[in-house]
Enzyme design. Structure first.
Site, PDB file in Angstrom:
ATOM      1  N   GLU B  48       0.908  -1.076  -0.054  1.00 11.99           N
ATOM      2  CA  GLU B  48      -0.165  -0.113   0.004  1.00 11.99           C
ATOM      3  C   GLU B  48       1.045   1.116   0.065  1.00 11.99           C
ATOM      4  O   GLU B  48       1.666   1.282   0.984  1.00 11.99           O
ATOM      5  CB  GLU B  48      -0.968  -0.008   1.434  1.00 11.99           C
ATOM      6  CG  GLU B  48      -2.313  -0.677   1.092  1.00 11.99           C
ATOM      7  CD  GLU B  48      -3.255  -0.330   2.272  1.00 11.99           C
ATOM      8  OE1 GLU B  48      -3.714  -1.202   2.563  1.00 11.99           O
ATOM      9  OE2 GLU B  48      -2.826   0.712   3.250  1.00 11.99           O
ATOM     10  N   ASP B  59      -6.386   9.156  10.173  1.00  8.27           N
ATOM     11  CA  ASP B  59      -5.054   8.689  10.661  1.00  8.27           C
ATOM     12  C   ASP B  59      -4.558   9.226  11.965  1.00  8.27           C
ATOM     13  O   ASP B  59      -4.906  10.508  12.149  1.00  8.27           O
ATOM     14  CB  ASP B  59      -4.036   9.241   9.561  1.00  8.27           C
ATOM     15  CG  ASP B  59      -3.925   8.196   8.379  1.00  8.27           C
ATOM     16  OD1 ASP B  59      -3.862   6.831   8.567  1.00  8.27           O
ATOM     17  OD2 ASP B  59      -4.308   8.701   7.148  1.00  8.27           O
ATOM     18  N   TYR B 173     -10.955  -4.125   3.282  1.00  6.63           N
ATOM     19  CA  TYR B 173     -10.322  -3.594   4.487  1.00  6.63           C
ATOM     20  C   TYR B 173     -10.899  -3.707   5.594  1.00  6.63           C
ATOM     21  O   TYR B 173     -11.875  -2.933   5.672  1.00  6.63           O
ATOM     22  CB  TYR B 173      -9.632  -2.140   4.025  1.00  6.63           C
ATOM     23  CG  TYR B 173      -8.693  -1.634   4.723  1.00  6.63           C
ATOM     24  CD1 TYR B 173      -8.662  -1.555   6.051  1.00  6.63           C
ATOM     25  CD2 TYR B 173      -7.617  -1.082   4.030  1.00  6.63           C
ATOM     26  CE1 TYR B 173      -7.529  -1.055   6.576  1.00  6.63           C
ATOM     27  CE2 TYR B 173      -6.378  -0.183   4.714  1.00  6.63           C
ATOM     28  CZ  TYR B 173      -6.427  -0.403   6.108  1.00  6.63           C
ATOM     29  OH  TYR B 173      -5.326  -0.109   6.817  1.00  6.63           O
TER      30      TYR B 173
END
Lengths: 395, 272
Positions: B48, B59, B173
């Site tokens: 990735e 994040d 994911y």
């Protein structure tokens, strides 16, 4: 009817958030639509707005300012006279009541100028909720008084040192908190931004401003104003004033953005004038960004307008030409700040000073009109320190 | 296609996929290129690559800072496509770009997908683009053969799991916890149930990410997931050795090898 059932205002709005939050937004939307139609909830909110929030706020004929402009009769909608000193309380009382209804014990908020932080901390104190407010370090410095107020009210103020250390970064951090604590936390967003249902919900809670203005202006003048003027950062005070007049096509609506050091300097926050469509903080709207979609640094003397995005409904109103958007610089806003202080005995918030400055800047155009309402969205006590520093330098 | 084949091959061997994440352009694009090749050599199965965004709201601090460093170096979308083109001359490892929606939208989403596919990108991951907003993009992606990766989280309802399973491509994911990316002491216990729940609805490979930062945690995750994504722990190494390219490549290689060792081995039945 906008937004549609996915929260879109044509191509604007929507929900652009991590999967973790999607179920929470679906739940919030269901709960909000329930209380929107529920008489008991609305009655309870109205009582709090009146007895605790100080509503209705006056619609005040600004004789001194009107004479200075030399044309229209100019009225100020006195949101500065609400409890906590700005329109933000209209929204936080509504959302805190909803949080209680949903059984959430912890609320979080982002704040720029600190007015939304103070209004959230106030509602949290009143209703016994645990409150955490994210605020950029730069804003904590220029709005130190509001930081102290939040702490007095029992809120924890969490400094944000990432990026530009202002409202944008505080919002990132609040969203990260929500992603982490979504099970027990209600996120009280302070403007008509964010993922659906926030833009609609905050607009609805702020619409009390326009609803009152309609009644008051009819009572005082027997007709609707030629134009409504309000400052736009995220755009909640503007939409609160505009929304109840949307169907009255004879009423012009003008949003005023922050031109900072000037539109040609690149250091401003005039999103609707200079931005392009894009996604930030959960919705599609206009953004100040570079060629490759990286969010640009912005500047405004006013911490509440210092934001690279804007509410999706404003993008929609601009696109459909129902509202128009102009901008004024820091300097023009400061001039208006001083002028209104002297002519009217009202120290306006620097944010609201932008709306007033626009009338001064465009006075030739306004001279053609006979009745104007400006949203005086907040009082300027919080800005006195920062302004005195700027004026000191100028001396 | 590369993603699908990779998972099929691993399954035949009874192995799980190790999927390291690194931010393109941190410390610089040349080092990123070296790191990708080294990670492949040391056992990475899919890479990735982060295309940095100024406001990465899913994040934690480690990847935020890494994005910031990369952006300050001037990394923008075309540079990442060029990097992928260079890598494609040297490797066939599946490459997935992880970014946020605005850089894609701003580039012109159709053009972005086409150029990415032409450069040799196999998949695209955007944590802020939920199912409800990806109709158009999905169509373009399908035409070009690029997999638009979907997310599922511990909070996802049965209905959302179902809808996602129907539309997902490549792999799903799976977010191990409610939270942002970052290193954590404890591995989320809810992850196993999430994987088991999703498994009932799809035969697609399920990769687990967020909060997996040690070989021990990666090994645990690999017991029930088909792939394990590790990001922040790698970015911390990059932050530490960023100035020293050779040592950096070596350290990252060692770490990836230790992860791979933990992820492979005795776990032949992924339905365990």
């Amino acid at each position: 009817m906008y937004p549609d059932n996915k929260g879109h205002f044509m191509e604007f709005g929507g929900r652009f958030v991590p999967e973790v939050l999607m179920p929470a937004l679906e739940e919030l939307t269901r709960e909000y639509y329930k209380v929107k139609e529920e008489e008991d909830f609305q009655k309870e909110l109205t009582e709090y707005l009146q007895d605790y929030g100080g509503r209705p706020t006056p619609l005040y004929f600004a004789r001194g300012f009107s004479e200075y402009i030399g044309g229209p009769r100019i009225y100020l909608k006195r949101e500065d006279l609400t409890h906590t000193g700005a329109h933000k309380i209209n929204n936080t009382l509504g959302q805190a009541l909803l949080a209680l209804r949903m059984g959430k014990k912890r609320v979080i908020a982002e704040t720029g100028a600190g007015q939304h932080g103070v209004a959230t901390a106030t509602a949290a104190a009143k209703f016994g909720l645990e409150c955490h407010v994210y605020m950029g370090e730069e804003d904590m410095e220029r709005q130190a008084l509001n930081v102290f107020r939040m702490k007095l009210l029992g809120a924890e103020v969490i400094p944000v040192s990432a990026g530009s250390k202002t409202l944008k970064d505080a919002t990132n951090e609040a969203i990260r908190d929500w992603v982490t604590n979504v099970e027990n936390t209600y996120y009280i967003i302070g403007s008509v931004v964010g993922p659906h249902p926030y833009p609609e919900m905050v607009r609805d809670f702020q619409s009390i401003i326009g609803v009152e203005t309609r009644e008051q202006v009819l009572e005082k003048e027997g007709r609707f104003p030629d134009s409504l003027v309000a400052c736009v950062g995220g755009g909640s005070n503007a939409l609160g004033l505009f929304y109840p007049f949307l169907e009255d096509s004879q009423v012009e609506m003008i949003g005023v953005e922050a031109a900072g050091f000037g539109l040609d300097t690149g250091l401003h926050a005039a999103t609707l004038s200079q931005g392009r469509a894009g996604v930030l903080h959960g919705s599609m709207s206009y953004l100040l960004q570079d060629e490759f979609g990286q969010i640009s640094p912005v500047h405004s003397i006013s911490a509440g307008l210092d934001y690279p995005g804007v509410g999706p409904e404003h993008a929609f109103l601009q696109k459909t030409r129902r509202a128009s958007y102009g901008s004024v610089t820091d300097e023009e806003a400061l001039e208006a700040f001083k002028l209104i202080s002297r002519r009217e005995g009202i120290i306006p918030a620097l944010e609201s000073a932008h709306a007033l400055a626009y009338i001064i800047k465009e006075r030739e155009r306004f001279k053609e009109q006979s009745l104007v309402v400006v949203n005086l969205s907040g009082r300027g006590d919080k800005d006195v320190n920062a302004v005195s520093q700027v004026l000191e330098v100028e001396k | 296609m590369r993603i699908k084949e990779k998972f099929e091959n691993l399954k035949k061997k009874g192995e799980k996929a190790l999927i390291p994440f690194i931010m393109a352009g941190d410390p610089d694009l040349e080092t990123t290129e070296r790191l990708v090749l080294e990670m492949e050599k040391r056992g990475a199965d899919i890479i990735e690559l982060g295309l940095p965004f100024s406001d990465p709201l899913a994040d934690g601090p480690v990847i935020q800072q890494s994005s910031q460093r990369s952006l300050e170096k001037g990394t923008r979308t075309p540079h990442v496509f060029e990097l992928v083109k260079r890598l494609r001359e040297k490797t066939d490892i599946p490459l997935v770009i992880l970014t946020y929606y605005n850089p894609v939208f701003s580039y012109g989403q159709e053009i972005f997908i086409k150029e990415a596919a032409q450069a040799g990108v196999d998949g695209l991951v955007m944590p802020d683009l939920p199912l409800e907003e990806r109709d158009e993009l999905e169509e373009t992606a399908r035409e070009t053969g690029l997999d638009l990766i979907c997310f599922l989280a511990p909070t996802s309802s049965r209905d959302r799991i179902n809808k996602t399973a129907q539309r997902a491509r490549g792999f799903i994911y799976c977010v191990s916890l409610t939270g942002v990316t970052g290193v954590r002491e404890e591995f989320s216990p809810s992850a196993e149930n999430l994987i088991k729940d999703i498994r009932k609805h799809t035969s697609l490979p399920l990769a687990l990410g967020f909060g997996i930062s040690t070989p021990r945690q990666a090994g645990k995750a690999a017991r029930y997931a088909d792939g394990v994504i590790v990001g922040s722990a790698l970015m911390k190494i990059i932050d530490k050795y960023g100035e020293n390219g050779d040592l950096l490549v070596q350290e990252v290689g060692e770490f990836v090898a230790s992860l791979k060792k933990a992820v492979t081995g005795q776990f032949s039945d992924y339905r365990l």
